[in-house]
Scaffold this motif. Structure first.
Motif, PDB file in Angstrom:
ATOM      1  N   THR A   1       5.984  33.843  42.571  1.00 29.03           N
ATOM      2  CA  THR A   1       5.693  32.551  43.189  1.00 29.03           C
ATOM      3  C   THR A   1       5.653  31.424  42.167  1.00 29.03           C
ATOM      4  O   THR A   1       5.628  30.258  42.541  1.00 29.03           O
TER       5      THR A   1
ATOM      6  N   ALA B   1      -3.105  32.445  48.952  1.00 33.52           N
ATOM      7  CA  ALA B   1      -1.742  32.448  48.425  1.00 33.52           C
ATOM      8  C   ALA B   1      -1.174  33.852  48.325  1.00 33.52           C
ATOM      9  O   ALA B   1       0.047  34.029  48.256  1.00 33.52           O
TER      10      ALA B   1
ATOM     11  N   ASP C   1       2.436  33.354  52.679  1.00 39.30           N
ATOM     12  CA  ASP C   1       2.749  32.475  51.564  1.00 39.30           C
ATOM     13  C   ASP C   1       3.592  33.148  50.486  1.00 39.30           C
ATOM     14  O   ASP C   1       4.132  32.461  49.618  1.00 39.30           O
ATOM     15  N   THR C   2       3.697  34.463  50.501  1.00 38.61           N
ATOM     16  CA  THR C   2       4.366  35.200  49.430  1.00 38.61           C
ATOM     17  C   THR C   2       5.323  36.220  50.024  1.00 38.61           C
ATOM     18  O   THR C   2       5.044  36.821  51.065  1.00 38.61           O
TER      19      THR C   2
ATOM     20  N   ARG D   1       8.540  30.943  47.492  1.00 35.33           N
ATOM     21  CA  ARG D   1       7.296  30.819  48.266  1.00 35.33           C
ATOM     22  C   ARG D   1       7.648  30.739  49.745  1.00 35.33           C
ATOM     23  O   ARG D   1       8.614  30.070  50.129  1.00 35.33           O
TER      24      ARG D   1
END
Length: 596
Positions: free
Chosen positions: A419, A362, A367-368, A452
């Protein structure tokens, strides 16, 4: 001409002669086949043909044909009428002149009239609408449907159908036939594929091993039905009843013809008719007042009592309406709101303080969303930082063995778009542990935006709103968590809930929350929950028997269930219709907990 047409056994034809006036019909050697038509219908078909083959037809001829019943226009050909470049004023003058002969003058159909005048029919319709708005003419809508031969159909008329060409190629090779693999080389790939199938259907060819062998010895033994049908349709000017409906449907299926609809109008004099149009002025100018021209100038009508567009206030987006209800419910349940006005957080508060390893997927750029400038945070509480680092590397004093890796300060200091709002929750718990007077049980909630880097679909966006709640108290259990979640959802009218075991780096046990969407007719994930791990709470300095239960859910998915929205992009983002925001009903949740 009617006397000639009345004789069905007579061979007749129509053509134009350069030695005669262009508005006269002349018999020639081109035959016209017999059909079950009245004399007037035959005459009208000849008139249509005359329009198509005589581009210079006079206005007198147009008046004659305009009084005939509507009929399909002729098929497109090299002789089809061409249009001239005419201004709006030219078209306007021609229309008014055509109606100037007498008070009963009428243009029965604007389409053939446009053809005889060599004018673009769409432009003519535009001018007619303008004249109608000022009362110069009145109109009646007309519609003519007919079949038009496509490019593929014209090729069939010239060369024969695919099956006829395939049979001809096979017969040319002799009675032994042609290898199937060679057929494409003889007639082409597209023709061979369609033609072979049709030949097999008509039983003109048969397979003998790898060869296609003809079942006839001459082309005279077969009839090219598709070509004959197209010829009959062309001779009837594409009339819808020229062929049986089954035959027409087959020609459409094979894309030899297409049905075309021409919308036109009948035009006659209106209450304000005049041979020449006088433009009405829209404004009273200083020059008119100075010269006195305003006394004789016609003006467009003014409505001095009409009301203007009502002034509207702002409208709350459906998300804001649901957010307000959620906030009211959580406040009623005794929760206090956390400050979530910072969208940018450090990786330390967003990940590390939650006991999420620095190698977790993550935390990858896939994803970020990481911030380029400023790329790193300024500072974090150093004593707390050291405890978090020790917990990650060895477990610290939490009783855990940690993740057993080298904790990197550079990674912890990176700035990012948060997130989840749990980054704020960790800061609130840290403050709760170090507040003056020591720890006191608390309930917190937040509703704000998170980001995200996800693939967008009907239920996912790369930015959305998260509702988060937590309870910090002594000796809490999983039952307290389930009960709190069920109470909240019952208050918003959602009673169909399911809990599924899950894994989160910072909660144990963990559960995913699913709610049933009545329109999607499936269970949709609407949240996540769990009890914060000791590895997260111990470095904060909270008492040993303090437990924290927490849950988070998106604001969008409950809103979709509430407003029966199937695609999240219709609720939030650049594709949202403004009309939906204006007409969205008041958000009101029925408290289902009252029935238990």
């Amino acid at each position: 001409l009617k006397s000639i047409l009345a004789r069905p056994s007579e061979t007749r034809s129509l053509s134009s002669s350069s030695s005669r006036p262009t508005n006269e019909f002349v018999l020639s050697s081109m035959p016209l086949p017999e059909y079950d038509l009245t004399v007037d219908e035959r005459l009208h078909s000849l008139a249509w043909y005359h329009l198509a083959t005589n581009p210079t037809t006079s206005t007198t001829t147009a008046t004659t044909t305009a009084n005939s019943p509507p009929s399909p226009p002729p098929q497109s050909s090299p002789n089809t009428m061409t249009t001239t470049t005419a201004t709006t004023e030219d078209i306007e003058s021609a229309l008014l002149a055509a109606l100037s002969t007498d008070t009963a003058a009428v243009i029965d159909d604007s389409y053939p009239w446009s053809q005889t005048q060599q004018l673009d029919h769409l432009k003519v319709i535009g001018v007619i609408k303008s004249l109608s708005a000022d009362g110069y003419v009145v109109t009646r809508d007309l519609q003519t449907s007919f079949c038009q031969v496509t490019e593929a159909g014209r090729q069939v008329l010239q060369e024969g159908s695919q099956e006829y060409r395939v049979l001809s190629a096979v017969l040319a090779q002799g009675s032994s036939g042609v290898p199937m693999g060679e057929l494409a080389n003889l007639v082409g790939k597209d023709v061979s594929k369609i033609g072979m199938a049709q030949c097999m259907k008509e039983r003109w060819l048969t397979k003998e091993g790898a060869n296609l062998v003809p079942t006839v010895t001459s082309l005279d033994q077969v009839q090219d039905g598709a070509r004959a049908d197209l010829q009959r349709l062309t001779e009837r000017s594409g009339a819808l009843d020229a062929l049986p409906s089954k035959t027409t449907a087959n020609l459409k299926k094979r894309k030899f013809i297409k049905e075309k609809v021409i919308k036109s109008v009948q035009v006659q004099r209106g209450p304000s008719y005049a041979p020449q149009r006088v433009k009405k002025a829209a404004d009273l100018t200083k020059e008119m007042l100075d010269s006195g021209a305003w006394k004789t100038t016609p003006f467009k009508p003014y409505n001095l009592v009409t009301l203007g567009e009502p002034v509207r206030g702002g409208y709350l987006h459906p998300l804001l309406k649901v957010r307000a209800e959620f906030r009211k419910i959580l406040l009623q349940m005794g929760f206090g709101e956390m400050p979530t006005n910072k969208w940018v957080e450090s990786s330390f508060w967003n990940f590390d303080s939650l006991f999420q390893p620095q190698s977790h997927p993550a935390r990858d750029a896939h994803d970020t969303f990481f911030i380029q400038e400023p790329a790193a945070t300024v500072a974090v509480p150093e004593p707390y930082y050291e405890k978090v680092k020790a917990t990650h590397e060895t477990g610290g004093t939490s009783g855990s063995i940690g993740y057993r890796y080298d904790f990197q300060r550079e990674e912890a200091m990176k700035n990012l778009l948060r997130t989840h709002t749990t980054a704020v929750s960790s800061q609130m718990l840290y403050k709760l542990a170090h507040q003056e007077g020591g720890f006191k049980p608390q309930r917190y909630f937040s509703i704000d935006r998170v980001f995200r880097n996800e693939t967008m679909d009907a239920t996912h966006l790369c930015e959305f709103h998260q509702v988060e709640g937590l309870v910090a108290d002594y000796d809490l259990s999983l039952g307290d968590l389930i009960g709190t979640i069920e109470t909240f959802f019952q208050k918003i009218g959602i009673t169909q809930l399911r809990f599924k075991p899950a894994f989160n780096p910072y909660t144990e046990p963990s559960m995913e929350i699913f709610g049933y969407h009545p329109d999607l007719k499936k269970w949709t994930e609407i949240g996540n929950s769990g009890m914060f791990r000791p590895e997260m709470l111990e470095p904060m300095g909270l008492p040993e028997n303090v437990r924290v239960i927490a849950w988070g859910l998106s604001l969008e998915r409950p809103t979709m269930i509430k407003y029966r929205i199937k695609n999240i992009r219709d609720l939030f983002g650049h594709k949202v219709e403004m009309g939906r925001t204006r007409t969205a009903p008041i958000c009101r949740f029925d408290d289902a907990s009252q029935v238990y």
